[in-house]
Design an enzyme around this catalytic site. Structure first.
Site, short mmCIF file in Angstrom:
data_model
loop_
_atom_site.label_atom_id
_atom_site.label_comp_id
_atom_site.label_asym_id
_atom_site.label_seq_id
_atom_site.Cartn_x
_atom_site.Cartn_y
_atom_site.Cartn_z
N SER A 78 15.87 19.74 -15.33
CA SER A 78 14.81 20.76 -15.34
C SER A 78 15.39 22.07 -15.84
O SER A 78 16.51 22.44 -15.50
CB SER A 78 14.24 20.96 -13.92
OG SER A 78 13.43 22.11 -13.86
N HIS A 124 0.83 -1.22 0.00
CA HIS A 124 0.00 0.00 0.00
C HIS A 124 0.87 1.26 0.00
O HIS A 124 0.42 2.34 0.38
CB HIS A 124 -0.96 0.03 1.20
CG HIS A 124 -1.64 -1.27 1.46
ND1 HIS A 124 -2.79 -1.64 0.82
CD2 HIS A 124 -1.31 -2.31 2.27
CE1 HIS A 124 -3.16 -2.85 1.23
NE2 HIS A 124 -2.28 -3.28 2.11
#
EC number: 4.3.2.2
Length: 485
Positions: A290, A160
């Site tokens: 970036s 999870h």
């Protein structure tokens, strides 16, 4: 408007990035016009050779003329013929006949358009699988090497996406490999299940060929067998309409879509691990992550795989819908759709396999980061071991459980409310109640004691299930691959 040069004209038109930016030259050629129309001519040659061998009045001179012009394709003439005739097969029949005047009368003898169209598609699909399979095997091989190298390295497991019991870096990689091994098996099966359409005529009854051979059924059957063998297939579909069943396309694209799902899962895991700074894909010295944030190391290769894998997974919807609406012996609403989805599926699979190979050849592991995360979570996971050790030392389980519950909640508050490190073990060391096991704490917290049989599972899995399936591809493993744009 000024006349554009050839190069400028090409840049003024949309080009699929699957070909212009990403795919390998080999896969690009497999779906090229030259491969397609060159195969058409070879199929016409196979048909003429087989018909001649079975007694039809076809001469050696006609056969030699066809053989000499297999790749002598006047594409401009073919385009002009198609504009005039509005029929691509007949346009190429005329173009082939133009350079084979002696053989003109027997080219395409008894055949329908799907003789060249569908049979070429089946050849291209088979050849596409033959290009993909070694690439998939290489990815599995590279990941198997990585798993073997890191088989014993403990790492925090997640369920999870929440901290769970420890596993190892190599064991987690084996989860990826197992899915890819299933894909390898599925691609091999799909390729081997492909049959040739063969010579079946306009509605699949072989009526035109039965007429050519004056009602001789055995010769018609032998013609089908001879052409099938010449095309490199062991079997042909016994019954067809005008086309081979479009369920075949479903089978082909289903296994490719499944491969896309596997790669999407693998690359998503890598992206999540990159965020945790535990494992990163390769990053070139001058690569920019970036334009605004110079420090960033974005997992762009894995992101590309996920992006294209999504496209690959959706393409199977096309043949599902196409097969469901093929009325009776065929309709033509399959044609334009198949020109797009079949080629794009193989091109996309080719790209993501090449990219994943590049990733798997340069995966970077950061052991200190992994160790630090284990230290943060392991103390809580060790509580059961601590309880058992205390009971062995004469303690009461319920009393010990309550002590640990209180100390673990205090430690959790430090982590969650104060942003500090997990100090649970320090609290255990400071509590006299646990003095009987203070000397055992180091061994109780050894991460390798929490990974179960993960290292053994890795070794057995690689030896018995992975390495054997790679044996047929050993000669095609090759060297490292450079990343496309």
């Amino acid at each position: 408007m000024a006349t554009l040069g050839a190069e400028e004209d090409a840049l003024a038109r949309y080009r699929s990035p699957l070909v212009s930016r990403y795919a390998s030259a080999e896969m690009g050629f497999n779906f090229s016009e030259r491969k397609k129309f060159g195969t058409w001519r070879r199929l016409w040659l196979y048909l003429a050779q087989a018909e001649k061998s079975l007694g039809l009045p076809i001469t050696d001179e006609q056969i030699k003329e066809m053989e000499a012009n297999l790749d002598n394709i006047d594409f401009e003439m073919a385009a002009e013929e198609e504009k005039k005739l509005r029929h691509d097969v007949m346009a190429h029949v005329h173009t082939f006949a133009h350079c084979c005047p002696k053989a003109a009368a027997i080219i395409h003898l008894g055949a329908t358009s799907c003789y060249v169209g569908d049979n070429t598609d089946l050849i291209v699909l088979r050849d596409g699988f033959n290009l993909l399979l070694p690439k998939l095997a290489r990815v599995i091989s590279r990941l198997a090497d990585f798993a073997e190298k890191h088989a014993d390295m403990p790492t925090l497991g997640f369920t999870h996406y929440q901290p769970a019991q420890l596993t190892t870096v190599g064991k987690r990689c084996c989860l990826w490999i197992q899915d890819l091994c299933m894909d390898l098996q599925n691609l091999e099966r799909a390729r081997d299940d492909l049959r040739f359409r063969g010579v079946k005529g306009t509605t699949g009854t072989q009526a035109s060929f039965l007429q050519l051979f004056e009602g001789d059924h055995k010769k018609v059957e032998e013609l089908d067998r001879l052409v099938t063998a010449k095309a490199g297939f062991k079997r042909a579909y016994m019954v067809t309409g005008q086309t081979y069943s479009r369920k075949v396309d479903i089978e082909v694209l289903s296994v490719l879509a499944s491969l896309g799902a596997s790669i999407h899962k693998i690359c998503t895991d890598i992206r999540l691990l990159a965020n945790l700074k535990e494992i990163e894909e390769p990053f070139e010295k001058e690569q920019i992550g970036s334009s605004a944030m110079p420090y960033k190391r974005n997992p762009m290769r894995s992101e590309r795989c996920c992006s294209l894998a999504r496209h690959l997974m959706t393409l199977v919807l096309d043949p599902l819908q196409t097969a469901s609406v093929q009325w009776f012996e065929r309709t033509l609403d399959d044609s334009a759709n198949r020109r797009v989805c079949l080629a794009e599926a193989f091109l996309t699979a080719d790209i993501i396999l090449s990219t994943l190979q590049n990733i798997s050849e340069g995966l970077v592991v950061y052991p200190k980061v992994i160790e630090r995360r284990i230290r943060q979570e392991l103390p809580f996971m060790a509580t059961e071991n601590i309880i058992m050790a205390m009971v062995k030392a004469g303690g009461n389980r319920q009393d010990c459980h309550e002590k640990i519950r209180v100390l673990s909640q205090q430690a959790a508050a430090v982590v969650k409310q104060e942003g500090g490190d997990n100090d649970f073990i320090a609290r255990v060391r400071a509590d006299p109640y646990f003095s009987p096991i203070h000397k055992q704490l180091e061994s109780l917290l050894d991460p390798s004691s929490f990974t179960g049989r993960a290292p053994q599972q890795v070794a057995k899995f690689l030896k018995e299930e992975v390495r054997p399936v790679l044996v047929p591809y050993q000669s095609k493993m090759g060297g490292k691959i450079e990343l496309a744009l």
